[in-house]
Design an enzyme around this catalytic site. Structure first.
Site, PDB file in Angstrom:
ATOM      1  N   CYS A  73       0.833  -1.205   0.000  1.00 33.39           N
ATOM      2  CA  CYS A  73       0.000   0.000   0.000  1.00 33.39           C
ATOM      3  C   CYS A  73       0.870   1.259   0.000  1.00 33.39           C
ATOM      4  CB  CYS A  73      -0.916   0.037   1.215  1.00 33.39           C
ATOM      5  SG  CYS A  73      -1.968  -1.400   1.314  1.00 33.39           S
TER       6      CYS A  73
ATOM      7  N   ASP B 230       2.784   2.285   2.529  1.00 39.41           N
ATOM      8  CA  ASP B 230       3.031   2.856   3.859  1.00 39.41           C
ATOM      9  C   ASP B 230       3.242   1.747   4.874  1.00 39.41           C
ATOM     10  OD1 ASP B 230       2.032   5.758   3.413  1.00 39.41           O
ATOM     11  OD2 ASP B 230       0.292   4.552   2.822  1.00 39.41           O
TER      12      ASP B 230
ATOM     13  N   CYS C 113       5.201   8.101   2.292  1.00 39.64           N
ATOM     14  CA  CYS C 113       5.395   9.413   1.718  1.00 39.64           C
ATOM     15  C   CYS C 113       5.753  10.427   2.810  1.00 39.64           C
ATOM     16  CB  CYS C 113       4.133   9.846   0.990  1.00 39.64           C
ATOM     17  SG  CYS C 113       2.730   9.961   2.088  1.00 39.64           S
TER      18      CYS C 113
ATOM     19  N   CYS D 163      -2.671   8.867   5.976  1.00 45.31           N
ATOM     20  CA  CYS D 163      -1.403   8.830   6.725  1.00 45.31           C
ATOM     21  C   CYS D 163      -1.653   9.096   8.208  1.00 45.31           C
ATOM     22  CB  CYS D 163      -0.427   9.874   6.192  1.00 45.31           C
ATOM     23  SG  CYS D 163       0.043   9.588   4.483  1.00 45.31           S
TER      24      CYS D 163
END
Lengths: 425, 143, 395
Positions: B37, B39, B63, B106
């Site tokens: 994914c 992350d 990211c 996130c």
């Protein structure tokens, strides 16, 4: 913090301002998204805005004649770049329109006799979308998978093309990974069954030698802004012998032999022609430089970092495209770190999305590796100093991000990432 | 897209990067997300006998927003009780860092990481907390 | 512009304003691909956003209503295809059963209309070059769901069309209206909501901007469905790397044209002066469309017995560029179908030429035209004195 450059001849401080080394920041390494307009192209265009601004279709006064002459010279320059006849070049607003016109135009014209299209999963979005549109109109479209190196499997292609196939569309150079498809062989397979062969050469024209006669190409899409020309102009090569016919998308004044109506944007066309002329004359020289810089970047990175993977075939590629996966480092975070270097983590059109590149997925690149990929585009204006700065910056940030990467940590500890049951997210 | 100042600061100068001994009984480890994914966050907390989070460390594959979110929560949880830390909401993280809409996930992951670390600590120390744990921690099968 | 020449063919294309040229050159050299997320891309994108505001403002529209295209021909094609095939006022599924076009539409509208696989019917115009509203009403009464294409101003005569009134009739009959405003934009004020068109088209190179950019304005974007697909630019309605330089130049040209609208009377004074001098030079000259509201910059006239192509060539040799009709249709020299639709006899239509002026035109240009035309007419008269051919000129 001092790092050695790859030749080891000088040591530069990482904090040293780039200007001290005669580099203007940011550095542009995104030549597949678009290229800067060559100053010689701009210079050729300017008179057509100011003194030679006539409408090329105004056949009765010299403003019109001058403009028409500019257009026809450009047409010849573009034809010469790809070994075509002037009359076979149709101007469009760009490669997206050329691809739409080729696929929908040819498909619709021959639909009664042939209602199948064969293309490849790694094509540009606009080719795939045009094909999907034809599916809605009742066409059968085959989307061929590619091999792990990004190239088309010719045996699979041969099986897919039938005597109901109207068009085979395969791009010349891939925009994301730079691999060069075997056009001549693909054309032969298409022609065995009487199908036409279209190639999206947006990334190829002006970059690698192309000859529509030698390669037996029937239709070819070309973009000006990918070869140091202006945006907003492109061309579709349409073979006259044997004649390829198509339905127009844009109707009206009947310009471009009825295949594409609309007032021709003369300055853009003149710029496109000049760009084609420069590309033809300087291709060998440009490519020699680009290959050297590309090797320098690849080797420079690989000397200092392990687990960096080049995506796409090593040999059959345009060297100005280096798509690298930096294992265990997420691509977007790396892009944020190397903000002084303009690169892309996918094709420009789709880069706002969080999906990993469909092209890399089609190569069988694991999703986690696809997330670690960056495309470096090297071109005519790229300098050695820029490449060296890029190497230094990339290495520094990859190291930093790996230090913070739990994946890197696990791998160093000898844990196989595949053995971990990751949570859904 | 242009990022906010706080986000850039946490990305460029991440706080509390590092690792603690995951076998220690006073350390709780949360590993959330998945490489596929894009992350993965590993968040660790060190808890005092009084139940106060004394230290926190993180490592993140993701990211800039994911890195900043995890860096921020390590700062926030320090000095808090487990219950207080558990009440941190992803919306607070997103708001503080001015995350763009496409990056809200996130902050969700960062919230999950805290919860997973706390759950791991409670399991190991044998002090189950009252709060319900939503997050599904990743299981490190290799151990 | 080159001072050795007098350019009076602004309805074909306009010279690019110097400020615009500087902008185009700037964007061409600084910008990246507008879809790229890095700063080169964002910079290019910012130029496009600014242009979207300017173009919207020129037409009294919202920037959300603007879709950039490669030019007006593409925009006309996109609009007509969308209106004919797709959903609809109020979002309900909808498909047109007939297309109505005025008899004086531009070739790109005519061509796009005929490519729709729907019956195309032509709405007549009056002798003054205005759409015949009574005929339109009657045609709408015949039933079916109609798309009407009606330009805001004619390219050959400059006659301004009653688009708002026509839109009211079309909407009352459950149809939609597309307006080609290419010739009107920047020459007369346009208020998109007041025009009541569902879609409206503007062109950069007719208002001092560069060729290669056009805009389609839609009352609601949901009316549109894309023709060029794959890439998602222009909110998915027009794929293809945006021509940031041309679009930005278009935006600046729109700003400058908007500022110049207050000087429209200067332009019409030059035009009116030209027309009164024509009458003095040749009493038999007939100016078309004078019974209607016209664009301030256009004059279309004929002196019986002259041939339009000969005139245009003779004027060109004298350093003056004018047109014998719409640029797109020249090459094949036929009598103007616009004038024929107004009931102008073929012989007179074959004599007609168009003078169209703009931002750089001066009184000296008009003087030069008058001198050249007067000389040409005198020469022709001398050659033809006493023949029956020129007796007709006085009719």
């Amino acid at each position: 913090m001092a790092t050695k450059t790859q030749e080891g001849t000088k040591t530069v401080q990482a904090k040293e301002p780039a200007t001290a080394r005669n580099i203007a920041l940011p550095i542009y390494l995104d030549y597949q998204a678009t290229t800067p307009t060559d100053p010689r192209v701009v210079e050729a265009m300017l008179p057509y805005f100011t003194t030679k601004f006539g409408n090329p279709h105004s056949r009765n006064h010299s403003f019109g004649w001058e403009a028409e002459e500019g257009v026809e010279t450009a047409r010849a320059q573009i034809a010469a770049l790809v070994g075509a006849n002037d009359k076979e070049i149709i101007f469009t607003s760009g490669a997206t329109e050329s691809n739409n016109l080729a696929i929908k135009g040819v498909g619709r014209f021959y639909k009664d006799r042939r209602n199948e299209i064969v293309t490849v999963v790694t094509e540009h979005k606009c080719v795939l979308d045009a094909c999907r549109h034809l599916e809605e109109e009742g066409f059968k479209v085959t989307y061929l998978a590619v091999k792990q190196n990004g190239l088309v499997d010719l045996d699979h292609l041969r099986q897919a093309v039938t005597d109901k196939t109207a068009l085979v569309s395969v791009m010349a150079v891939n925009n994301e990974i730079g691999v060069v498809q075997p056009l001549k062989e693909i054309a032969a397979i298409a022609h065995e069954k009487g199908a036409f062969f279209h190639t999206d050469a947006a990334q190829a024209a002006g970059k690698i030698p192309l000859d529509v006669e030698d390669m037996h190409i029937d239709l070819m899409s070309i973009s000006a802004h990918k070869m140091y020309g202006p945006k907003g102009i492109g061309a579709l090569y349409v073979r006259r012998k044997p004649r390829v016919r198509l339905h127009a998308l844009i109707h009206g004044g009947g310009q471009e032999r009825g295949m594409r109506s609309g007032t021709l944007p003369v300055p853009l066309i003149v710029g496109f022609g000049r760009a084609a002329e420069i590309a033809k004359n300087e291709m060998a020289k440009d490519n020699e430089r680009i290959r050297r810089l590309s090797d320098r970047l690849f080797n420079g990175i690989n000397k200092q970092l392990k687990d960096v993977v080049l995506n796409g075939d090593r040999e059959a590629r345009f060297p100005g495209n280096l798509n690298l996966s930096f294992s265990y480092v997420e691509g977007e975070s790396l892009m944020m770190g190397i903000r002084d270097i303009a690169v892309s983590s996918g094709s420009a059109c789709t880069s706002a999305s969080l999906e990993p590149s469909y092209v890399l997925r089609a190569l069988g690149v694991e999703e986690e590796m696809a997330h670690t990929s960056i495309r470096f585009g090297i071109g005519r204006m790229t300098t050695e100093a820029e490449i060296d700065y890029a190497i230094e910056t990339i290495v520094k940030h990859v190291k930093k991000l790996r230090e913070m990467s739990p994946l890197w940590e696990m791998v160093q500890e000898g844990i196989d990432l595949k053995s971990i049951q990751w949570s859904d997210h | 897209m242009a990022y906010g100042e706080k986000l850039i600061d946490h990305y460029e100068n991440p706080r509390n990067i590092g690792a603690m001994d995951k076998h220690a009984t006073d350390v709780g480890t949360g590993l959330v997300g998945a490489p596929a994914c894009g992350d993965v966050m590993k968040l660790q907390i060190k808890v005092s006998a009084e139940g106060i989070i004394e230290d926190a460390k993180f490592k993140t594959f993701g990211c800039g927003s994911a890195i900043a979110s995890s860096s921020l929560v390590t700062e926030w949880v320090k000095g808090k009780t487990l219950d207080e830390a558990e009440s941190i909401k992803n919306t607070q993280i997103a708001q503080h860092l001015a995350l763009p809409p496409v990056k809200i996930h996130c902050s969700v992951l960062a919230e999950d990481a805290i919860k997973a670390a706390i759950a791991d600590y409670r399991k190991k120390s044998g002090k189950p907390g009252a709060a319900h744990v939503n997050a599904e921690p990743a299981k490190v099968a290799a151990e | 512009m080159d001072s050795r020449w007098t350019y009076l063919d602004y309805n074909a294309t306009t010279p690019v304003r110097p400020e615009v040229l500087a902008r185009v050159a700037e964007v061409m050299t600084v910008g990246g691909n507008p879809s790229s997320v890095h700063r080169f891309g964002r910079l290019a994108h910012a130029f496009i956003d600014r242009a979207r505001e300017s173009v919207a403002e020129l037409a009294g529209a919202d920037m959300e209503q603007v879709v950039f295209t490669s030019g007006a021909t593409e925009a006309n094609a996109l609009a007509l295809r969308s209106l004919a095939r797709h959903a609809a006022p109020g979002g309900r599924a909808w498909g047109a059963s007939r297309v109505l076009i005025s008899a004086i539409e531009h070739d790109s509208v005519v061509g796009s209309a005929h490519a729709l696989d729907l019956p195309v019917e032509t709405v007549p115009v009056t002798a003054d070059g205005v759409i015949d509203l009574a005929a339109l009403e009657q045609m709408l009464g015949a039933g079916g769901t109609a798309v009407l294409a009606l330009q805001l101003a004619n390219n050959e005569t400059g006659v301004i069309q009653p688009v708002a009134t026509a839109a009211e009739l079309v909407h009352a009959a459950g149809g939609v209206l597309h307006c080609d405003a290419v010739q009107a934009a920047g020459r007369i004020p346009i208020d998109f909501p007041a025009v009541s068109a569902d879609t409206l088209v503007l062109s950069s190179h007719k208002m001092g901007g560069p060729a290669g950019a056009g805009a389609l304005l839609a009352r609601e974007l949901s009316l549109l469905s894309p023709m060029l697909i794959g890439g998602g630019q222009e909110r998915g309605l027009r794929a293809g790397t945006e021509n940031a330089a041309a679009i930005s130049g278009f935006g600046l040209a729109a700003d400058l044209a908007a500022a110049d609208l207050s000087k429209a009377s200067d332009i019409s004074i030059l035009r009116d002066d030209l027309e009164s001098r024509l009458k003095v030079m040749a009493a038999g000259v007939r100016v078309f469309g004078t019974g209607s509201a016209r664009l301030p910059n256009t004059s279309c006239f004929a002196l019986g017995g002259l041939d339009n192509e000969t005139q245009v060539i003779a004027l060109d040799l004298a350093g003056v560029a004018v047109s014998a009709g719409a640029a797109c249709s020249s090459g094949k020299v036929a009598a103007s179908r616009v004038l024929r639709a107004m009931g102008v006899p073929e012989s007179l239509a074959r004599a007609a030429i168009r003078v169209s002026i703009g931002w750089a035109t001066t009184r000296a240009d008009i003087d030069r035209f008058c001198a050249a035309w007067s000389e040409f007419v005198t020469r022709q008269m001398a050659r033809a004195t006493g023949t029956a051919r020129f007796a007709a000129a006085a009719h």
